[in-house]
Design a protein around this motif. Sequence first.
Motif, PDB file in Angstrom:
ATOM      1  N   LEU A 115       0.823  -1.206   0.000  1.00  7.16           N
ATOM      2  CA  LEU A 115       0.000   0.000   0.000  1.00  7.16           C
ATOM      3  C   LEU A 115       0.855   1.253   0.000  1.00  7.16           C
ATOM      4  CD1 LEU A 115      -2.755  -1.071   2.562  1.00  7.16           C
ATOM      5  CD2 LEU A 115      -2.998  -0.855   0.086  1.00  7.16           C
ATOM      6  N   ASN A 116       1.951   1.226   0.764  1.00 10.96           N
ATOM      7  CA  ASN A 116       2.910   2.338   0.811  1.00 10.96           C
ATOM      8  C   ASN A 116       2.232   3.655   1.193  1.00 10.96           C
ATOM      9  OD1 ASN A 116       5.581   3.318   0.569  1.00 10.96           O
ATOM     10  ND2 ASN A 116       5.124   4.161  -1.466  1.00 10.96           N
ATOM     11  N   THR A 117       1.419   3.609   2.236  1.00  8.93           N
ATOM     12  CA  THR A 117       0.762   4.815   2.741  1.00  8.93           C
ATOM     13  C   THR A 117       1.132   5.005   4.206  1.00  8.93           C
ATOM     14  OG1 THR A 117      -1.227   3.619   3.442  1.00  8.93           O
ATOM     15  CG2 THR A 117      -1.177   4.477   1.168  1.00  8.93           C
ATOM     16  N   VAL A 118       0.968   6.265   4.691  1.00  8.65           N
ATOM     17  CA  VAL A 118       1.255   6.562   6.098  1.00  8.65           C
ATOM     18  C   VAL A 118       0.378   5.705   6.999  1.00  8.65           C
ATOM     19  CG1 VAL A 118       1.107   8.357   7.869  1.00  8.65           C
ATOM     20  CG2 VAL A 118       2.060   8.898   5.614  1.00  8.65           C
ATOM     21  N   GLY A 119      -0.910   5.593   6.666  1.00  4.92           N
ATOM     22  CA  GLY A 119      -1.815   4.810   7.490  1.00  4.92           C
ATOM     23  C   GLY A 119      -1.409   3.346   7.583  1.00  4.92           C
ATOM     24  N   ALA A 120      -0.961   2.781   6.469  1.00  8.93           N
ATOM     25  CA  ALA A 120      -0.570   1.375   6.478  1.00  8.93           C
ATOM     26  C   ALA A 120       0.656   1.140   7.350  1.00  8.93           C
ATOM     27  CB  ALA A 120      -0.307   0.912   5.050  1.00  8.93           C
ATOM     28  N   TYR A 121       1.652   2.040   7.231  1.00 14.35           N
ATOM     29  CA  TYR A 121       2.866   1.879   8.053  1.00 14.35           C
ATOM     30  C   TYR A 121       2.559   2.109   9.533  1.00 14.35           C
ATOM     31  CZ  TYR A 121       5.653   1.721   3.785  1.00 14.35           C
ATOM     32  OH  TYR A 121       6.191   1.359   2.570  1.00 14.35           O
ATOM     33  N   ARG A 122       1.677   3.060   9.850  1.00 10.30           N
ATOM     34  CA  ARG A 122       1.313   3.296  11.259  1.00 10.30           C
ATOM     35  C   ARG A 122       0.580   2.101  11.837  1.00 10.30           C
ATOM     36  NH1 ARG A 122      -0.477   9.642  10.878  1.00 10.30           N
ATOM     37  NH2 ARG A 122       1.606  10.527  11.259  1.00 10.30           N
ATOM     38  N   GLU A 133      -3.078   7.154  -4.101  1.00 12.66           N
ATOM     39  CA  GLU A 133      -3.703   6.733  -5.361  1.00 12.66           C
ATOM     40  C   GLU A 133      -3.332   5.283  -5.682  1.00 12.66           C
ATOM     41  OE1 GLU A 133      -2.711   7.669  -9.835  1.00 12.66           O
ATOM     42  OE2 GLU A 133      -3.845   9.367  -8.982  1.00 12.66           O
ATOM     43  N   ASP A 134      -2.047   4.941  -5.496  1.00 11.29           N
ATOM     44  CA  ASP A 134      -1.622   3.561  -5.765  1.00 11.29           C
ATOM     45  C   ASP A 134      -2.407   2.572  -4.912  1.00 11.29           C
ATOM     46  OD1 ASP A 134       0.184   4.487  -7.597  1.00 11.29           O
ATOM     47  OD2 ASP A 134       1.923   4.364  -6.263  1.00 11.29           O
ATOM     48  N   ALA A 135      -2.718   2.980  -3.665  1.00  7.57           N
ATOM     49  CA  ALA A 135      -3.439   2.078  -2.765  1.00  7.57           C
ATOM     50  C   ALA A 135      -4.841   1.767  -3.265  1.00  7.57           C
ATOM     51  CB  ALA A 135      -3.513   2.693  -1.363  1.00  7.57           C
ATOM     52  N   LEU A 136      -5.392   2.641  -4.111  1.00  4.40           N
ATOM     53  CA  LEU A 136      -6.734   2.389  -4.650  1.00  4.40           C
ATOM     54  C   LEU A 136      -6.731   1.267  -5.674  1.00  4.40           C
ATOM     55  CD1 LEU A 136      -7.929   6.085  -5.154  1.00  4.40           C
ATOM     56  CD2 LEU A 136      -8.481   4.537  -3.266  1.00  4.40           C
ATOM     57  N   ASN A 137      -5.526   0.967  -6.211  1.00 10.43           N
ATOM     58  CA  ASN A 137      -5.383  -0.124  -7.196  1.00 10.43           C
ATOM     59  C   ASN A 137      -6.424   0.019  -8.311  1.00 10.43           C
ATOM     60  OD1 ASN A 137      -4.180  -2.423  -8.251  1.00 10.43           O
ATOM     61  ND2 ASN A 137      -5.564  -3.811  -7.152  1.00 10.43           N
ATOM     62  N   ILE A 147      -4.091   5.225 -19.236  1.00 10.42           N
ATOM     63  CA  ILE A 147      -2.690   5.409 -18.830  1.00 10.42           C
ATOM     64  C   ILE A 147      -2.530   6.838 -18.335  1.00 10.42           C
ATOM     65  CG2 ILE A 147      -0.296   5.405 -19.600  1.00 10.42           C
ATOM     66  CD1 ILE A 147      -1.177   3.409 -21.777  1.00 10.42           C
ATOM     67  N   PHE A 148      -2.141   6.989 -17.092  1.00  8.36           N
ATOM     68  CA  PHE A 148      -1.997   8.319 -16.506  1.00  8.36           C
ATOM     69  C   PHE A 148      -0.600   8.861 -16.814  1.00  8.36           C
ATOM     70  CE2 PHE A 148      -5.447   8.269 -12.956  1.00  8.36           C
ATOM     71  CZ  PHE A 148      -6.403   8.062 -13.931  1.00  8.36           C
ATOM     72  N   GLY A 149      -0.471   9.445 -17.992  1.00  6.53           N
ATOM     73  CA  GLY A 149       0.796  10.059 -18.387  1.00  6.53           C
ATOM     74  C   GLY A 149       0.819  11.530 -18.015  1.00  6.53           C
ATOM     75  N   PHE A 151      -2.164  13.649  -8.248  1.00  7.67           N
ATOM     76  CA  PHE A 151      -2.641  12.308  -7.887  1.00  7.67           C
ATOM     77  C   PHE A 151      -3.975  12.448  -7.155  1.00  7.67           C
ATOM     78  CE2 PHE A 151       1.902  12.099  -8.300  1.00  7.67           C
ATOM     79  CZ  PHE A 151       2.109  10.940  -9.039  1.00  7.67           C
ATOM     80  N   LEU A 152      -4.827  11.448  -7.294  1.00  7.74           N
ATOM     81  CA  LEU A 152      -6.186  11.501  -6.768  1.00  7.74           C
ATOM     82  C   LEU A 152      -6.386  10.524  -5.615  1.00  7.74           C
ATOM     83  CD1 LEU A 152      -8.066  11.532 -10.187  1.00  7.74           C
ATOM     84  CD2 LEU A 152      -7.841  13.486  -8.632  1.00  7.74           C
ATOM     85  N   ASP A 153      -7.173  10.945  -4.636  1.00 10.43           N
ATOM     86  CA  ASP A 153      -7.609   9.999  -3.611  1.00 10.43           C
ATOM     87  C   ASP A 153      -9.078   9.643  -3.875  1.00 10.43           C
ATOM     88  OD1 ASP A 153      -9.190  12.108  -2.632  1.00 10.43           O
ATOM     89  OD2 ASP A 153      -7.685  12.700  -1.145  1.00 10.43           O
ATOM     90  N   ALA A 154      -9.636   8.778  -3.039  1.00 12.88           N
ATOM     91  CA  ALA A 154     -10.998   8.292  -3.276  1.00 12.88           C
ATOM     92  C   ALA A 154     -12.014   9.426  -3.238  1.00 12.88           C
ATOM     93  CB  ALA A 154     -11.350   7.215  -2.247  1.00 12.88           C
ATOM     94  N   GLY A 155     -11.854  10.344  -2.276  1.00  8.05           N
ATOM     95  CA  GLY A 155     -12.792  11.454  -2.172  1.00  8.05           C
ATOM     96  C   GLY A 155     -12.753  12.356  -3.395  1.00  8.05           C
ATOM     97  N   GLN A 156     -11.573  12.633  -3.894  1.00  3.05           N
ATOM     98  CA  GLN A 156     -11.454  13.482  -5.083  1.00  3.05           C
ATOM     99  C   GLN A 156     -12.062  12.787  -6.302  1.00  3.05           C
ATOM    100  OE1 GLN A 156      -7.288  14.388  -5.406  1.00  3.05           O
ATOM    101  NE2 GLN A 156      -7.325  15.856  -3.714  1.00  3.05           N
TER     102      GLN A 156
END
Length: 574
Positions: free
Chosen positions: A258-265, A299-303, A329-331, A352-357
């Motif tokens: 996931l490589n997110t702050v929440g996952a590492y915490r 964004e990567d965590a959203l897969n 493809i997100f170029g 980069f986008l999160d789920a809310g955006q």
Amino acid sequence: MRANLIALTTGLFAGLAPLAAAADTALLIVNDRYRDAQNLREGAAIAGLRAPLEAVGFDVITVEDGTGEALRDGLDQLLAAEETGRVLIAATGHFARARSDSWLLGRDVDEPTLANVGGDGISLAVLMEVAASAPGRSVVLLGMERRRITLGDGLGAGIGRIEPPQGVSVVTGSPEDVADFARDAVLLPGADLVRAVDAAQNLRSFGFLSPDVAFLPADVAVEVTPSEPEAEPQVAAPSAPSAPSADETALWEAAVELNTVGAYRAYVERYPSGAHVAEARAQIDALEADPTAQARAAEDALNLSREQRQQIQRSLSILDYDTRGIDGIFGSGTRAAIRAWQTANARPVSGFLDAGQINTLGDQAAIRTAELEEEARIAAEERRRADQAYWQVTGQGARIDGVRDYLERFPDGLHADTAQGILDAEQARVRAEAEARDRAAWDVAQAADTVQAYRAYIEGNPDGAFHDQARARMNQINGNAVPSDAQITQLQAQEDALNIPPVTRSLIEQRLTALQLEPGRIDGRFDESTRRAIRRYQRARGLDVTGYLNEPTLVRLLAETVGGILQIDGILNR
């Protein structure tokens, strides 16, 4: 699997000391974002080699999404290090090849040709020469992806023939495969690189590679400084920590993936004394210090699937943000569109986008789609009313000029089929009348059958269907008709059947000369001048104008010649 390999190799190398007083040197080139070519998907695998390299004592030079000049600067830094210990170069990006060399291309490349590719990237031959500063201890890893790029004259996509300098090992494959090879073999003390390449199904090796020479020696270990005699008795070293449990390993792998702050915490809170706590805290600090990296990780965590990415691109396009294609493809085009949308909506600008955006973007696109549909409905209704009104103004098909005006303004209008049918019928009627007039005029010319009548037909009917026949008949009347090859053959055969002796032929030429018809030389041979004189004679006597002798023409010619009757009897009675 890759996350597990990263964790294992990082943990393995974390306790190793540098191999020499001066650090070894590595150069990582990650060009996965291009202005005018498809972006790469696996560039992060090469970028991920930085931590394992530093763990075993390498100084790492990194160039990410570099122009041709930036790539050369990175190579200059490696050259300036004057490394004689160990050198590792790992590079990925678009490659171009020619007969004598290959090049790694910069991000701004635009249809390079053989003439200018040196300025748009770096030569692999030069890159390997720089690596040769540490012969026998130099590895070059080239990660290749089959992605679309437009190349100019003299270049093909990919890497051509590889001929490394002495002592340089070159391994090629996909970015993920060569990155795994680096972690599992190149940076593993005592590893047999030959066996590792053989075991890998998707790698190729070139140049120096020996099963007896590992890139990192097998005896690498942490150096312990001996105690002085006067020193206090040493306390026994603590026992090695126990291996992490299967649950801890699974949670850690998930956090890395996931490589997110929440996952590492979550990992740190669950296992405060876990085997990867230090690395987890370092990743948390890095992500929090770099908002863009954190946004990328979110964004990567959203897969996101390709279809979901295409939907995001469609939503951006509907809102008038140009993604430069809807291909999933997100170029650079899509990232620029996302940044523009974030700016307009007072969101953190990261690209980069999160789920809310994504949800907000989708809602805005749905509203705009409804607006566009309503605008289209109103425009269609207005056009329908204008269409109907104009049809009435132009006479609703009662006037041909009105029909033409309607079709010119509304070629696909409500009444286009009706209008076209009226116009087609009118054109058919005009054609029929024109054909009738043409046929009547031709009949008049044929009845008169004179040059003047046929000329009057041609001049009075410039588009007439009988022009060719009129000209042919005029030529016949004027004696200018040119017989076809088949007719000439038939006329010659008819003349030959008369069996005219040479003396008589000369007599005919003399007669034609006496009549001033200019048959040419009197030699008994009928050349073109003779044929022309015969035609003149036939025309003057009202005979068939052919230029060849037949029985009527021969009888007439010789009858008008002194003694001709005797000649005729002699010829015809043979």
